[in-house]
Design a protein around this motif. Structure first.
Motif, mmCIF file in Angstrom:
data_model
loop_
_atom_site.group_PDB
_atom_site.id
_atom_site.type_symbol
_atom_site.label_atom_id
_atom_site.label_comp_id
_atom_site.label_asym_id
_atom_site.label_seq_id
_atom_site.Cartn_x
_atom_site.Cartn_y
_atom_site.Cartn_z
ATOM 1 N N GLY A 1 0.702 -1.318 -0.223
ATOM 2 C CA GLY A 1 -0.050 0.062 -0.082
ATOM 3 C C GLY A 1 0.655 1.295 -0.017
ATOM 4 N N PHE A 2 1.915 1.361 0.728
ATOM 5 C CA PHE A 2 2.752 2.654 0.768
ATOM 6 C C PHE A 2 3.430 2.607 -0.640
ATOM 7 C CE2 PHE A 2 7.082 4.217 1.530
ATOM 8 C CZ PHE A 2 6.696 5.473 1.943
ATOM 9 N N GLU A 3 3.876 1.488 -1.426
ATOM 10 C CA GLU A 3 4.607 1.626 -2.458
ATOM 11 C C GLU A 3 3.554 2.267 -3.674
ATOM 12 O OE1 GLU A 3 5.971 -2.485 -3.179
ATOM 13 O OE2 GLU A 3 7.400 -2.221 -1.536
ATOM 14 N N GLN A 4 2.286 1.626 -3.624
ATOM 15 C CA GLN A 4 1.032 2.374 -4.253
ATOM 16 C C GLN A 4 0.814 3.737 -4.316
ATOM 17 O OE1 GLN A 4 -2.089 -0.451 -3.175
ATOM 18 N NE2 GLN A 4 -2.529 -0.482 -5.210
ATOM 19 N N SER A 5 0.844 4.245 -2.799
ATOM 20 C CA SER A 5 0.831 5.441 -2.407
ATOM 21 C C SER A 5 1.857 6.571 -3.188
ATOM 22 C CB SER A 5 0.433 5.759 -0.961
ATOM 23 O OG SER A 5 1.813 5.375 -0.363
ATOM 24 N N GLN A 6 3.055 6.002 -2.926
ATOM 25 C CA GLN A 6 4.142 6.642 -3.601
ATOM 26 C C GLN A 6 4.057 6.735 -5.051
ATOM 27 O OE1 GLN A 6 6.990 7.942 -1.683
ATOM 28 N NE2 GLN A 6 5.379 7.818 -0.259
ATOM 29 N N ILE A 7 3.750 5.823 -5.676
ATOM 30 C CA ILE A 7 3.456 5.730 -6.924
ATOM 31 C C ILE A 7 2.241 6.754 -7.654
ATOM 32 C CG2 ILE A 7 2.810 4.457 -9.143
ATOM 33 C CD1 ILE A 7 4.197 2.188 -7.774
ATOM 34 N N VAL A 8 1.220 6.558 -6.669
ATOM 35 C CA VAL A 8 0.030 7.703 -7.129
ATOM 36 C C VAL A 8 0.506 9.124 -6.968
ATOM 37 C CG1 VAL A 8 -2.236 8.359 -6.012
ATOM 38 C CG2 VAL A 8 -1.666 5.873 -6.381
ATOM 39 N N MET A 9 1.280 9.572 -5.815
ATOM 40 C CA MET A 9 1.473 10.627 -5.730
ATOM 41 C C MET A 9 2.578 11.234 -6.681
ATOM 42 S SD MET A 9 1.967 11.219 -1.762
ATOM 43 C CE MET A 9 3.105 10.035 -1.234
ATOM 44 N N LYS A 10 3.404 10.482 -7.112
ATOM 45 C CA LYS A 10 4.418 10.797 -8.148
ATOM 46 C C LYS A 10 3.726 10.966 -9.411
ATOM 47 C CE LYS A 10 8.609 9.019 -5.754
ATOM 48 N NZ LYS A 10 8.532 10.105 -4.982
ATOM 49 N N LEU A 11 2.982 10.036 -9.824
ATOM 50 C CA LEU A 11 2.024 10.116 -11.262
ATOM 51 C C LEU A 11 1.389 11.316 -11.212
ATOM 52 C CD1 LEU A 11 0.981 6.278 -11.997
ATOM 53 C CD2 LEU A 11 2.169 8.018 -13.467
ATOM 54 N N GLY A 12 0.463 11.496 -10.153
ATOM 55 C CA GLY A 12 -0.396 12.712 -10.086
ATOM 56 C C GLY A 12 0.377 14.117 -10.303
ATOM 57 N N ALA A 13 1.714 14.073 -9.637
ATOM 58 C CA ALA A 13 2.302 15.493 -9.795
ATOM 59 C C ALA A 13 3.050 15.516 -11.274
ATOM 60 C CB ALA A 13 3.688 15.366 -8.768
ATOM 61 N N LEU A 14 3.391 14.093 -11.875
ATOM 62 C CA LEU A 14 4.149 14.289 -13.126
ATOM 63 C C LEU A 14 2.984 14.443 -14.373
ATOM 64 C CD1 LEU A 14 6.928 11.857 -12.562
ATOM 65 C CD2 LEU A 14 7.106 14.394 -12.739
ATOM 66 N N LEU A 15 2.033 13.836 -14.010
ATOM 67 C CA LEU A 15 0.990 13.898 -15.042
ATOM 68 C C LEU A 15 -0.290 14.173 -14.818
ATOM 69 C CD1 LEU A 15 1.795 10.307 -16.479
ATOM 70 C CD2 LEU A 15 2.481 12.258 -17.524
ATOM 71 N N PRO A 16 -0.674 15.477 -14.369
ATOM 72 C CA PRO A 16 -1.714 16.256 -13.765
ATOM 73 C C PRO A 16 -2.735 16.335 -14.554
ATOM 74 C CG PRO A 16 0.157 18.139 -14.095
ATOM 75 C CD PRO A 16 0.505 16.405 -14.392
ATOM 76 N N HIS A 17 -2.615 15.957 -15.755
ATOM 77 C CA HIS A 17 -3.806 16.154 -16.792
ATOM 78 C C HIS A 17 -4.570 14.747 -17.124
ATOM 79 C CE1 HIS A 17 -0.062 14.691 -18.776
ATOM 80 N NE2 HIS A 17 -0.647 14.211 -19.748
ATOM 81 N N GLY A 18 -4.513 14.009 -16.053
ATOM 82 C CA GLY A 18 -4.991 12.744 -16.127
ATOM 83 C C GLY A 18 -5.739 12.377 -14.698
ATOM 84 N N ARG A 19 -6.041 11.203 -14.490
ATOM 85 C CA ARG A 19 -6.649 10.441 -13.341
ATOM 86 C C ARG A 19 -5.787 9.493 -12.816
ATOM 87 N NH1 ARG A 19 -9.260 14.724 -13.248
ATOM 88 N NH2 ARG A 19 -11.613 14.756 -13.403
ATOM 89 N N VAL A 20 -5.571 9.309 -11.537
ATOM 90 C CA VAL A 20 -4.685 8.252 -11.111
ATOM 91 C C VAL A 20 -5.722 7.527 -10.035
ATOM 92 C CG1 VAL A 20 -2.651 7.408 -9.793
ATOM 93 C CG2 VAL A 20 -2.659 9.628 -10.982
ATOM 94 N N ILE A 21 -5.633 6.302 -10.240
ATOM 95 C CA ILE A 21 -6.528 5.391 -9.645
ATOM 96 C C ILE A 21 -5.890 4.258 -8.818
ATOM 97 C CG2 ILE A 21 -8.624 6.469 -10.078
ATOM 98 C CD1 ILE A 21 -9.303 3.880 -11.924
ATOM 99 N N THR A 22 -6.398 3.654 -7.838
ATOM 100 C CA THR A 22 -5.830 2.371 -7.465
ATOM 101 C C THR A 22 -6.777 1.227 -7.329
ATOM 102 O OG1 THR A 22 -6.348 3.034 -5.171
ATOM 103 C CG2 THR A 22 -3.993 3.594 -5.737
ATOM 104 N N GLU A 23 -6.357 0.170 -7.326
ATOM 105 C CA GLU A 23 -7.219 -0.957 -7.347
ATOM 106 C C GLU A 23 -8.372 -1.042 -8.096
ATOM 107 O OE1 GLU A 23 -6.276 -3.638 -5.481
ATOM 108 O OE2 GLU A 23 -4.388 -2.757 -4.647
ATOM 109 N N CYS A 24 -8.192 -0.827 -9.351
ATOM 110 C CA CYS A 24 -9.362 -0.674 -10.314
ATOM 111 C C CYS A 24 -9.380 -2.069 -11.130
ATOM 112 C CB CYS A 24 -8.942 0.475 -11.355
ATOM 113 S SG CYS A 24 -7.808 0.399 -12.685
#
Length: 183
Positions: free
Chosen positions: A59-82
């Motif tokens: 879960g921690f690794e997921q959250s790290q990836i989510v935060m980095k993806l959201g910051a680097l690609l703000p023109h999209g949507r980041v979701i988990t466990e889809c």
């Protein structure tokens, strides 16, 4: 579950997405399955595959990836466990990134019928290389442009739809770090 699908005639459906959506709606409607503390996926026959919930490190690794993806690609949507419909059933993508145009038509669905542009798998101790190859082989035909693996040591592997070998960086997120810091 088979009896519900038999009654509706969906067991013989040749449309994989229609079949997977019906199976997933059945899973979500079942109060026993919905409340299980397990991760649930399905196989191509609609049979349930249960696995233990991921660890807190996962879960921690997921959250790290989510935060980095959201910051680097703000023109999209980041979701988990889809949940994603694939030719081999419904699979749970650990982290997904969608462009807004690709996300919009699917946002109300209980299960994605088209993969996000980026599908990320956080590798768990129980994942085999074979399992990871199979997930990658399912995500690309479902529409993913890239599949990423976050290895146990935090190192990132990037795969492109048109090249089977690991790539040094993501084309969609070239500034994404090659390693997630796990401390």
């Amino acid at each position: 579950m088979a009896s519900i699908l038999e009654e509706s005639g969906l067991l013989e459906s040749t449309d994989v997405a229609v079949f997977n959506l019906a199976v997933w709606e059945t899973v979500l409607a079942d109060p026993v399955l919905r409340d299980l503390p397990h991760r649930i996926e399905t196989d191509r026959y609609g049979q349930i595959i249960r696995s233990p919930p991921p660890s807190q490190d996962h879960g921690f690794e997921q959250s790290q990836i989510v935060m980095k993806l959201g910051a680097l690609l703000p023109h999209g949507r980041v979701i988990t466990e889809c949940p994603l419909s694939t030719r081999e059933g419904v699979k749970g993508v650990d982290v997904a990134w969608f462009s807004k145009p690709k996300w919009q038509p699917q946002r109300e669905q209980v299960c994605l019928t088209h993969a996000p542009e980026i599908c990320v798998e956080v590798v768990s101790p129980g994942n085999s290389q074979r399992e990871l190859r199979e997930k990658k082989a399912l995500y690309f035909p479902a529409g993913a442009q890239e599949v990423w693996f976050c290895q146990r040591d935090g190192s990132m592997e990037f795969f492109q739809q048109d090249t089977p070998e690991v790539d040094g960086e993501s084309r969609l997120g070239p500034d994404f770090p090659r390693r997630i810091h796990l401390e």
